[in-house]
Design an enzyme around this catalytic site. Structure first.
Site, PDB file in Angstrom:
ATOM      1  N   GLU A   1      -5.471  -6.910  14.861  1.00 59.97           N
ATOM      2  CA  GLU A   1      -4.908  -5.606  14.423  1.00 59.97           C
ATOM      3  C   GLU A   1      -6.195  -4.529  14.532  1.00 59.97           C
ATOM      4  O   GLU A   1      -5.771  -3.186  14.616  1.00 59.97           O
ATOM      5  CB  GLU A   1      -4.410  -5.694  13.023  1.00 59.97           C
ATOM      6  CG  GLU A   1      -3.278  -4.531  12.841  1.00 59.97           C
ATOM      7  CD  GLU A   1      -2.244  -4.805  11.623  1.00 59.97           C
ATOM      8  OE1 GLU A   1      -1.560  -5.517  11.831  1.00 59.97           O
ATOM      9  OE2 GLU A   1      -2.827  -4.439  10.425  1.00 59.97           O
TER      10      GLU A   1
ATOM     11  N   GLU B   1      10.547  -4.521   4.728  1.00 64.59           N
ATOM     12  CA  GLU B   1      10.647  -6.043   4.220  1.00 64.59           C
ATOM     13  C   GLU B   1      10.414  -6.354   2.667  1.00 64.59           C
ATOM     14  O   GLU B   1      10.854  -6.829   2.103  1.00 64.59           O
ATOM     15  CB  GLU B   1       9.718  -6.960   5.067  1.00 64.59           C
ATOM     16  CG  GLU B   1       9.926  -7.083   6.444  1.00 64.59           C
ATOM     17  CD  GLU B   1       9.153  -5.773   7.345  1.00 64.59           C
ATOM     18  OE1 GLU B   1       8.938  -4.848   6.774  1.00 64.59           O
ATOM     19  OE2 GLU B   1       8.909  -5.973   8.405  1.00 64.59           O
TER      20      GLU B   1
ATOM     21  N   HIS C   1      -5.319 -33.451  17.804  1.00 62.88           N
ATOM     22  CA  HIS C   1      -4.202 -34.117  18.260  1.00 62.88           C
ATOM     23  C   HIS C   1      -3.247 -33.170  18.913  1.00 62.88           C
ATOM     24  O   HIS C   1      -2.336 -33.967  19.304  1.00 62.88           O
ATOM     25  CB  HIS C   1      -3.760 -34.811  17.297  1.00 62.88           C
ATOM     26  CG  HIS C   1      -4.672 -35.897  16.825  1.00 62.88           C
ATOM     27  ND1 HIS C   1      -4.890 -37.299  17.287  1.00 62.88           N
ATOM     28  CD2 HIS C   1      -5.543 -35.760  15.829  1.00 62.88           C
ATOM     29  CE1 HIS C   1      -5.696 -37.953  16.699  1.00 62.88           C
ATOM     30  NE2 HIS C   1      -6.534 -36.960  15.656  1.00 62.88           N
TER      31      HIS C   1
ATOM     32  N   GLY D   1      -5.032  -2.192   4.774  1.00 65.15           N
ATOM     33  CA  GLY D   1      -4.202  -2.979   4.399  1.00 65.15           C
ATOM     34  C   GLY D   1      -4.944  -4.361   4.695  1.00 65.15           C
ATOM     35  O   GLY D   1      -4.852  -5.314   3.946  1.00 65.15           O
ATOM     36  N   ARG D   2      -5.529  -4.717   5.979  1.00 64.91           N
ATOM     37  CA  ARG D   2      -5.842  -6.161   6.279  1.00 64.91           C
ATOM     38  C   ARG D   2      -6.990  -6.328   5.571  1.00 64.91           C
ATOM     39  O   ARG D   2      -7.704  -7.233   5.776  1.00 64.91           O
ATOM     40  CB  ARG D   2      -5.771  -5.990   7.575  1.00 64.91           C
ATOM     41  CG  ARG D   2      -6.617  -5.074   8.286  1.00 64.91           C
ATOM     42  CD  ARG D   2      -6.319  -5.167   9.925  1.00 64.91           C
ATOM     43  NE  ARG D   2      -6.956  -4.079  10.700  1.00 64.91           N
ATOM     44  CZ  ARG D   2      -6.400  -2.822  10.882  1.00 64.91           C
ATOM     45  NH1 ARG D   2      -5.107  -2.559  10.290  1.00 64.91           N
ATOM     46  NH2 ARG D   2      -7.009  -1.762  11.497  1.00 64.91           N
TER      47      ARG D   2
ATOM     48  N   LYS E   1       7.505  -0.207  12.620  1.00 69.83           N
ATOM     49  CA  LYS E   1       8.150   0.014  11.501  1.00 69.83           C
ATOM     50  C   LYS E   1       9.215   1.182  11.292  1.00 69.83           C
ATOM     51  O   LYS E   1      10.316   0.951  10.913  1.00 69.83           O
ATOM     52  CB  LYS E   1       7.103   0.486  10.225  1.00 69.83           C
ATOM     53  CG  LYS E   1       6.211  -0.661   9.811  1.00 69.83           C
ATOM     54  CD  LYS E   1       5.288  -0.103   8.579  1.00 69.83           C
ATOM     55  CE  LYS E   1       4.329  -1.130   7.897  1.00 69.83           C
ATOM     56  NZ  LYS E   1       3.597  -0.776   6.895  1.00 69.83           N
TER      57      LYS E   1
ATOM     58  N   LYS F   1       0.761  -1.090  -0.054  1.00 70.40           N
ATOM     59  CA  LYS F   1       0.088  -0.073  -0.009  1.00 70.40           C
ATOM     60  C   LYS F   1       0.906   1.190   0.041  1.00 70.40           C
ATOM     61  O   LYS F   1       0.411   2.149  -0.955  1.00 70.40           O
ATOM     62  CB  LYS F   1      -0.860  -0.036   1.318  1.00 70.40           C
ATOM     63  CG  LYS F   1      -1.790   1.172   1.169  1.00 70.40           C
ATOM     64  CD  LYS F   1      -2.696   0.848   2.564  1.00 70.40           C
ATOM     65  CE  LYS F   1      -3.739   2.268   2.758  1.00 70.40           C
ATOM     66  NZ  LYS F   1      -4.582   1.956   3.865  1.00 70.40           N
TER      67      LYS F   1
HETATM   68  C1  G6Q Z   1      -2.763  -3.862   7.782  1.00 72.17           C
HETATM   69  C2  G6Q Z   1      -1.493  -3.207   8.314  1.00 72.17           C
HETATM   70  C3  G6Q Z   1      -0.151  -3.928   8.043  1.00 72.17           C
HETATM   71  C4  G6Q Z   1       0.209  -3.451   6.394  1.00 72.17           C
HETATM   72  C5  G6Q Z   1       1.649  -4.205   6.249  1.00 72.17           C
HETATM   73  C6  G6Q Z   1       2.362  -3.825   5.102  1.00 72.17           C
HETATM   74  O1  G6Q Z   1      -3.622  -3.385   8.028  1.00 72.17           O
HETATM   75  O2  G6Q Z   1      -1.253  -2.003   8.198  1.00 72.17           O
HETATM   76  O3  G6Q Z   1      -0.351  -5.423   8.115  1.00 72.17           O
HETATM   77  O4  G6Q Z   1      -0.511  -4.448   5.615  1.00 72.17           O
HETATM   78  O5  G6Q Z   1       2.580  -3.513   7.293  1.00 72.17           O
HETATM   79  O6  G6Q Z   1       2.068  -2.542   4.622  1.00 72.17           O
HETATM   80  P1  G6Q Z   1       2.379  -2.164   3.139  1.00 72.17           P
HETATM   81  O7  G6Q Z   1       1.170  -2.638   2.370  1.00 72.17           O
HETATM   82  O8  G6Q Z   1       2.238  -0.463   3.016  1.00 72.17           O
HETATM   83  O9  G6Q Z   1       3.715  -2.579   2.852  1.00 72.17           O
END
Ligand code: G6Q
Length: 523
Positions: A351, A211, A382, A265-266, A510, A205
């Site tokens: 989250e 990462e 199990h 994002g989620r 972050k 996003k």
């Molecule tokens: C989701 C969070 C988080 C995000 C990641 C990746 O709601 O904000 O999990 O999706 O940190 O972020 P980017 O999509 O910006 O790389």
């Protein structure tokens, strides 16, 4: 029981209901009663049995009152109207508009963005369909066979969960996911792949996440080392809201698919972030997936609260979290395809509702979002079910099963479903001392061993669970199922008076990682 009360007048009655119902035995509640009909609901090809819960008519009625007192109806309307209900980021919450096929306007800052949403959807689904069909070629004119999605968190977990869940419906291309900044993840994935036939999707996003950017640059180098700088244009695509950063990375503008700030994002697997899903199952099935979610949105928007699947599940969650002292709950899908379902909702739920500041920007002390965990059945049986059955903690469970299997192989499915029903029955009704005694008396175990075992083999029962049965796992039913859990989380956030759509806890991590990196690199 949570020591701190929810800030509603009905709280007192709910506390009393909880005291009364804790003493009620499930066996009594079910005796000569029609609660299996009373506390179950059918919607399309979904059936939710929530009769094995500590509820009766009175408490169920009182729980509904939480909705009125928390202004749920007004806040729900604000959400669908596109108001900035994510007040700390000053953003509307409109991921549901991405899965809408109706003519409704989607206003963001007084501008209708519905046609923009639809045209981006057309673009990325057409693009993804080429991979499903196996017609997409790489730099050297060889057919692409593998797509690697590089993303993390919301740009990884949701798409990965859906690609896995719908792998029965997959087309010509294999999809891989790389998320961890640990080089092992990328290196081990690329070991199996050929640069000529591999395509990368950079999903971010913000397009600044450490990462993802690190993995994307290393993947780019891997490609360039084999095929040269000019190959990047035909082996990379990006999905982001930060088009400037995408441009700087050097991705061919034809392969860039935007989305918008009003998609968290989620909650972004419905946007171009879901391109990997489309590459796997193709355009037609991806649209079915969205349509399934849209059907659930419609149900959530219009169904009365006592007939509304997300609302029912949300209220039950609040009931145990705030009145029974349950600090975690388990999602237990009886389907191997839903291997990552719980992991995805662990993020979405924790989250979204792992917050303790309310709408008036004040610290709150009552319990909010629980810890969510689980594994597909029967593996969990199990492993950790022992604690759910006989441990000292109350852990409400959602059992999810499909009536028809996608892999009809001898009697596997009957056995799988028998296990699901057996677990919910054992949790609810347990095994009394008399029943254990009878069982032991009919065995050849010595009398003294029988006396010892009696104490250990008794199951108290009265452990709550929901059973959600769905006819068949299809793109459409999966879409509905995901939307159901998303809305459940929203309803709970409203009752807890928190902002389910920001994530300051993630942002801090972050930021700190960046400053510590500078320190490490400077020795
Ligand atoms: C989701 C969070 C988080 C995000 C990641 C990746 O709601 O904000 O999990 O999706 O940190 O972020 P980017 O999509 O910006 O790389």
């Amino acid at each position: 029981m949570s020591k701190v009360k929810l800030p509603y007048a009905i709280d007192q009655k709910l506390q009393e209901d909880a005291v009364r119902l804790k003493k009620e035995d499930f066996r009594n509640l079910f005796h000569n009663s029609d609660r299996a009909e009373e506390f179950s609901i059918k919607w399309q090809d979904f059936f939710l049995d929530f009769s094995k819960n500590h509820i009766d008519k009175t408490s169920w009625h009182n729980l509904q009152e939480l909705l009125t007192e928390s202004n749920f109806h007004t806040i729900k309307k604000s959400l669908f109207d596109g108001d900035e209900i994510n007040w700390t980021e000053k953003r509307a919450v409109l991921h549901h508009a991405l899965r809408s096929f109706n003519e409704r306007t989607v206003l963001v800052n007084d501008k209708d963005v519905s046609s923009q949403i639809k045209s981006v959807r057309e673009l990325f689904t057409d693009f993804g369909d080429q991979f499903f069909q196996g017609t997409r070629k790489g730099h050297c004119n060889e057919t692409i066979t593998d797509v690697v999605n590089i993303g993390i968190g919301g740009s990884d977990l949701g798409p990965k969960m859906v690609v896995e869940a719908l792998s029965h419906y997959k087309g010509a291309t294999n999809i891989h996911f790389v998320s961890n900044v640990d080089a092992t993840h990328l290196v081990e994935t690329l070991k199996k792949l050929n640069p000529h036939t591999t395509f990368f999707l950079v999903a971010s996003k913000t397009f600044t996440t450490q990462e993802t950017m690190t993995n994307a640059h290393s993947a780019r180098q891997w490609l360039v080392d084999s095929l040269g700088e000019n190959s990047v244009g035909s082996h990379f695509a990006a999905m982001s809201t930060n088009l400037e950063a995408v441009k700087q990375f050097g991705i061919n503008p034809e392969n860039v698919f935007p989305f918008w700030d009003f998609v968290g994002g989620r909650y972004s697997l419905w946007s171009s972030i879901g391109l990997s899903i489309c590459c796997s199952i193709g355009k037609r099935q991806f649209l079915d997936f969205l349509a399934g979610a849209e059907a659930m949105d419609h149900h959530f928007e219009i169904a009365p609260t006592d007939q509304n699947l997300p609302v029912i599940m949300a209220l039950l969650g609040i009931w145990y979290n705030n009145y029974f002292g349950a600090s975690s709950y388990a999602i237990l899908p009886y389907d191997q395809y839903l291997n990552y379902f719980t992991a995805h909702f662990q993020q979405v739920d924790m989250e979204s509702n792992g917050k303790s500041t309310n709408r008036d920007n004040k610290k709150i002390e009552y319990e909010t979002g629980p810890v969510l965990w689980g594994e597909p059945g029967t593996n969990g049986q199990h492993a950790f079910y022992q604690l759910i059955h006989q441990g000292s903690k109350l852990i409400p469970c959602d059992f999810i099963g499909f009536c028809q299997t996608l892999n009809p192989l001898s009697d596997h499915h009957s056995k799988l479903m028998a296990n699901l029903f057996a677990q919910s029955e054992a949790l609810a009704f347990g095994l009394t001392a008399t029943e254990v005694q009878e069982e032991l008396q009919n065995s050849d175990i010595s009398i003294s061993d029988q006396e010892t075992l009696l104490y250990h083999k008794v199951f108290d029962g009265n452990r709550p669970s929901n059973t959600l049965l769905i006819n068949r796992l299809t793109p459409s039913s999966l879409g509905s199922l995901i939307a159901l859990y998303e809305w459940k989380i929203f309803v709970q956030g409203v009752i807890w008076q928190i902002n389910s759509f920001d994530q300051w806890g993630v942002e801090l991590g972050k930021k700190l990682a960046k400053s510590i990196l500078t320190e490490i690199e400077s020795g």
